[in-house]
Enzyme design. Structure first.
Site, PDB file in Angstrom:
ATOM      1  N   LEU B  14       0.467  -1.381  -0.418  1.00  0.00           N
ATOM      2  CA  LEU B  14      -0.011  -0.003   0.141  1.00  0.00           C
ATOM      3  C   LEU B  14       0.768   1.409   0.260  1.00  0.00           C
ATOM      4  O   LEU B  14       1.201   2.348   0.970  1.00  0.00           O
ATOM      5  CB  LEU B  14      -0.561  -0.070   1.090  1.00  0.00           C
ATOM      6  CG  LEU B  14      -1.957   1.250   1.518  1.00  0.00           C
ATOM      7  CD1 LEU B  14      -2.471   1.642   0.021  1.00  0.00           C
ATOM      8  CD2 LEU B  14      -2.821   0.695   2.521  1.00  0.00           C
ATOM      9  N   HIS B  15       1.240   1.650  -0.750  1.00  0.00           N
ATOM     10  CA  HIS B  15       2.283   2.949  -1.254  1.00  0.00           C
ATOM     11  C   HIS B  15       1.486   4.030  -1.499  1.00  0.00           C
ATOM     12  O   HIS B  15      -0.208   4.254  -1.408  1.00  0.00           O
ATOM     13  CB  HIS B  15       3.407   2.275  -2.346  1.00  0.00           C
ATOM     14  CG  HIS B  15       3.355   2.469  -3.548  1.00  0.00           C
ATOM     15  ND1 HIS B  15       2.983   3.480  -4.111  1.00  0.00           N
ATOM     16  CD2 HIS B  15       2.186   1.405  -3.579  1.00  0.00           C
ATOM     17  CE1 HIS B  15       2.020   2.043  -6.087  1.00  0.00           C
ATOM     18  NE2 HIS B  15       2.106   1.736  -5.725  1.00  0.00           N
ATOM     19  N   THR B  16       2.330   5.161  -1.817  1.00  0.00           N
ATOM     20  CA  THR B  16       1.501   5.799  -2.087  1.00  0.00           C
ATOM     21  C   THR B  16       0.728   6.258  -2.579  1.00  0.00           C
ATOM     22  O   THR B  16      -0.894   7.119  -2.571  1.00  0.00           O
ATOM     23  CB  THR B  16       2.618   7.721  -2.679  1.00  0.00           C
ATOM     24  OG1 THR B  16       4.213   7.059  -1.482  1.00  0.00           O
ATOM     25  CG2 THR B  16       1.838   8.919  -1.879  1.00  0.00           C
ATOM     26  N   GLU B  87      -2.717  -2.915  -9.986  1.00  0.00           N
ATOM     27  CA  GLU B  87      -1.312  -3.291 -10.274  1.00  0.00           C
ATOM     28  C   GLU B  87      -0.570  -4.837 -10.180  1.00  0.00           C
ATOM     29  O   GLU B  87      -1.861  -5.008 -10.135  1.00  0.00           O
ATOM     30  CB  GLU B  87      -0.493  -2.804  -8.947  1.00  0.00           C
ATOM     31  CG  GLU B  87      -0.008  -0.684  -9.071  1.00  0.00           C
ATOM     32  CD  GLU B  87       0.325  -0.557  -7.996  1.00  0.00           C
ATOM     33  OE1 GLU B  87       1.042  -1.343  -7.211  1.00  0.00           O
ATOM     34  OE2 GLU B  87       0.824   0.995  -8.063  1.00  0.00           O
TER      35      GLU B  87
END
Lengths: 337, 88
Positions: B14-16, B87
């Site tokens: 869970l990146h930016t 993704e």
């Protein structure tokens, strides 16, 4: 009123001896005398123990699960025993699962102690601190490790030395108030995610998280780094939580205090914190009001309660029907200014 | 109130970017939205909060929705997380 979800509360049940050594090494100048084979053991009691009686042979009520502290007394007692007796004495307490041993006052271990510690996989540390001081410091450290931690959504700011936590719905302007306060010389502790740690009885200390420390989101602008932008004077790492201010959109039916005499409190992990519900209205400067909240808190802390003082004056007036002019000054004395 | 546990399935976690998308999705709904992981309970409408979780692939999040439009919000956000934020 804010409520704390149980999911937001966490509490460490235990820490490993390795974790203890890594984090406490510098604080207590700990030196490792044994190997690291005992680092997997766990500490789950915040209290420490001096095993004087256990060494002397009385092991019935031996608090073996605690960190064991060997001071001058324990070391002198062991030193005067013959080698066989020494081995027997130490083996007797090592039949229990001790987490680790700390030698205080710069006491150096004799070779047999190191050998037996390694055999039983018990970490052996040494410190220059005196026993009383070390016991105090280590139990404070362990107390902090095992204290309940609560994560809460809000902004924590130090306003004139008073820790004010702003809470309220997302987008109501908590960060903007915090930013405005920073601009006026107050200090930001953390924005959005606050971790409260219960310290002793009746104290909650707030801090940010490791990752997001003094970062802040300003709607429409994005993420900013307050420390970089405003400098070291604009931040601090931790602050005692003293007041909770809930911002909300003004509602006609909202029950807002008019005198300040009916002070509300909110309880977080059994700590009572003064709680103020602040309605937002056009033209209302929340920043200035926040400063007034802090100053009023300080005045009360130093024994002056504005609302109570005015209440007393009113009561006196009613009871004594003082023959006074209602005007605030007696006579203008040719003062036409 | 709706409470659901979801798993992060994409490699990057869970990146930016997905954090920002979740916050934006949540902001469209009136209901309260909280995410909890490892004893942290954060407001799902705050980007700093969501980033604080630092949720890696395989980690589990407990999502709580409460209030007006909770069903629509839950459906939309759970779908987005389960899709791996579009993704790999």
């Amino acid at each position: 009123m804010i409520t704390i979800d149980q999911k937001a509360v966490s509490r460490k049940q235990s820490i490993s001896v390795g974790f203890f050594f890594k984090n406490a090494k510098n604080k207590f100048s700990l030196k490792l005398y044994s190997d690291e084979s005992g680092f997997e053991k766990t500490i789950y009691d915040q209290n420490l123990h001096r095993p004087g009686l256990a060494l002397a042979g009385f092991v019935e009520t031996f608090s073996y699960a605690r960190v064991q502290v060997f001071g001058n007394t324990e070391m002198r007692y062991l030193a005067q025993l013959s080698d066989d007796k020494k081995r027997e004495t130490i083996e007797r307490i090592f039949q229990f699962t001790l987490p680790c041993i700390i030698l205080t006052n710069n006491n150096e271990p004799f070779p047999m102690l190191v050998e037996l510690c390694q055999k039983h996989q018990i970490a052996l540390f040494g410190t220059p601190f005196g026993t009383t001081k070390l016991v105090y410091l280590v139990s404070d450290f362990l107390d902090d490790q095992f204290a309940p931690r609560i994560s809460i959504h809000g902004s924590l700011v130090d306003v004139y030395g008073v820790g004010i936590l702003f809470v309220g719905k997302s987008g109501i302007g908590k960060s903007e108030v915090a930013l405005d306060l920073v601009e006026r010389g107050h200090r930001l502790v953390a924005d959005d995610v606050i971790i409260l740690t219960k310290k002793g009885e009746g104290i909650l200390i707030g801090a940010g998280t490791n990752l997001t420390k003094h970062f802040m989101e300003v709607r429409g602008l994005g993420l900013i780094d307050v420390e970089r932008m405003f400098g070291i004077r604009a931040i601090r790492y931790q602050k005692r939580l003293e007041i909770i201010v809930e911002l909300e959109v003004w509602s006609e039916n909202g029950d807002y205090t008019r005198t300040g005499l009916d002070g509300q409190m909110v309880s977080i992990q059994n700590v009572e914190i003064p709680y103020i519900k602040l309605p937002i209205l056009p033209g209302k400067n929340i920043t200035v009001i926040s400063e007034v909240i802090a100053l009023n808190y300080l005045l009360r802390h130093y024994g002056y309660d504005s609302a109570a003082v005015l209440q007393d004056r009113l009561n006196q007036k009613i009871h004594h029907k003082m023959e006074e002019d209602t005007r605030g000054v007696d006579y203008f004395e040719h003062d036409f200014e | 109130m709706i409470e659901k546990t979801v798993k992060i399935v994409n490699k990057a976690g869970l990146h930016t970017r997905p954090a920002a998308t979740i916050v934006k999705l949540a902001a469209r709904h009136k209901c309260e939205f909280f995410i909890s992981k490892d004893g942290m309970n954060i407001n799902g409408k705050s980007i700093i909060g969501v980033m604080t979780l630092a949720a890696e692939m395989g980690s589990e999040l407990v999502l709580t929705f409460e209030g007006e439009g909770e069903e629509a919000a839950a459906a939309e956000i759970i779908d987005y997380i389960s899709r791996g934020f579009d993704e790999q």
